[in-house]
Motif scaffolding. Sequence first.
Motif, short mmCIF file in Angstrom:
data_model
loop_
_atom_site.label_atom_id
_atom_site.label_comp_id
_atom_site.label_asym_id
_atom_site.label_seq_id
_atom_site.Cartn_x
_atom_site.Cartn_y
_atom_site.Cartn_z
N PHE A 173 7.16 9.98 8.59
CA PHE A 173 5.75 9.79 8.25
C PHE A 173 5.25 10.92 7.36
O PHE A 173 4.64 10.69 6.30
CB PHE A 173 4.95 9.73 9.56
N THR B 185 6.91 10.90 3.90
CA THR B 185 6.36 9.84 3.05
C THR B 185 5.03 10.23 2.42
O THR B 185 4.78 9.94 1.25
CB THR B 185 6.17 8.54 3.87
N THR B 186 4.19 10.91 3.17
CA THR B 186 2.82 11.16 2.70
C THR B 186 2.68 12.42 1.85
O THR B 186 1.89 12.42 0.90
CB THR B 186 1.86 11.25 3.89
N GLN C 29 5.55 3.97 -1.40
CA GLN C 29 4.93 4.95 -0.52
C GLN C 29 3.94 4.29 0.42
O GLN C 29 3.88 4.62 1.61
CB GLN C 29 4.23 6.03 -1.35
N TYR D 31 4.28 4.36 4.43
CA TYR D 31 3.14 5.00 5.13
C TYR D 31 2.60 4.08 6.22
O TYR D 31 2.40 4.49 7.36
CB TYR D 31 2.05 5.35 4.12
N GLU E 4 -2.97 5.67 -0.41
CA GLU E 4 -3.61 5.06 0.76
C GLU E 4 -4.11 3.68 0.37
O GLU E 4 -4.74 3.50 -0.68
CB GLU E 4 -4.75 5.95 1.23
N THR F 83 -1.84 12.64 9.35
CA THR F 83 -0.62 12.52 8.56
C THR F 83 0.20 13.80 8.56
O THR F 83 1.42 13.75 8.36
CB THR F 83 -0.95 12.15 7.10
#
Length: 322
Positions: A73, A76-77, A100, A104, A180, A279
């Motif tokens: 996690f 990825t962020t 991504q 996410y 996002e 995150t």
Amino acid sequence: MVPGNDTQNPGFLLQGLSVEPELQPFIFGMFLSMYLITLFGNLLIILAVISDSHLHTPMYFFISNLSFVDICFTTTTILKMLINIQIQSKVISYGGCITQMYFYMQFAALDDFLLTVMAYDRFLAICHPLHYTVTMNPRLCGLLVLLCWIISALFSLLESLLVLQLSFCTDLEIPHFFCEIKQVVLLACCDTFLNDVFMYFTSVLLGGGPLAGILYSYSKIVFSIHRISSPQGKYKAFSTCVSHLSVVFLYYCSSLGVYLSSTGTHSSYSSATASVLYTVVTPMLNPFIYSLRNKDIKSALKRFFQMAVIKRKIVLDLKNHP
């Protein structure tokens, strides 16, 4: 514009947490430190569970899976943000953004599902202790984790496919440090009604459903603990749930903070800053919560480091005295 055509869509611009150039070295150093702490902390939890036979139980099996998901996690962020700061670029390709976004959403959902499965595990252990060993067998534990992966993968795949149907105009700046989904959908220059409906539906279903399951499990746990006559027995029963409760509280409070920041203000940067809580900060704190409040993991880590030191001494002795 055809969304999937890279020649027409060169990519998006990730604005990050700040547009001030002088703050970039500080942001890079802070996030790199948090990423490394998250990586090594969760790896230690996984190694402790794998190396110590005393931790080969359902509870620690789920904890090690949660640690693995937290590593994925966080990677990825924030990894792309760290790379962009280092090379002084804000660009992320269209394919990279969709990829991504997919991972996410998958790992965020996995976190949610694993916390629910862990609550169910504690419910069986405390409320039905006589049947716990038979019920929570290795086959069921594996199936539960596999089910979590399948549902989260399908959910994130559907969300990503819906985004692929969107077309984007000239404004491709994302006021966030990663792709996002809400921020990406806002950039579309076509009707996003279906995307909005699906996002809110899945938020309620995949967020509210697991939370309801966790609350139900712990209501039964509290009721069962209340019926235990000895204070020592109550403390022992509840102490096994403290770490999990702390992680659940941290995860859902940080997620709620992101939701409130995005609805209570028009500043997208405030939402990006709030996103750091769940995150980056939550995955970083999880290993400390499980290790500091868990004697079994602390003992396993101590034995792991002792064995590592002994093996190193043996290797050095063999090198010095062949």
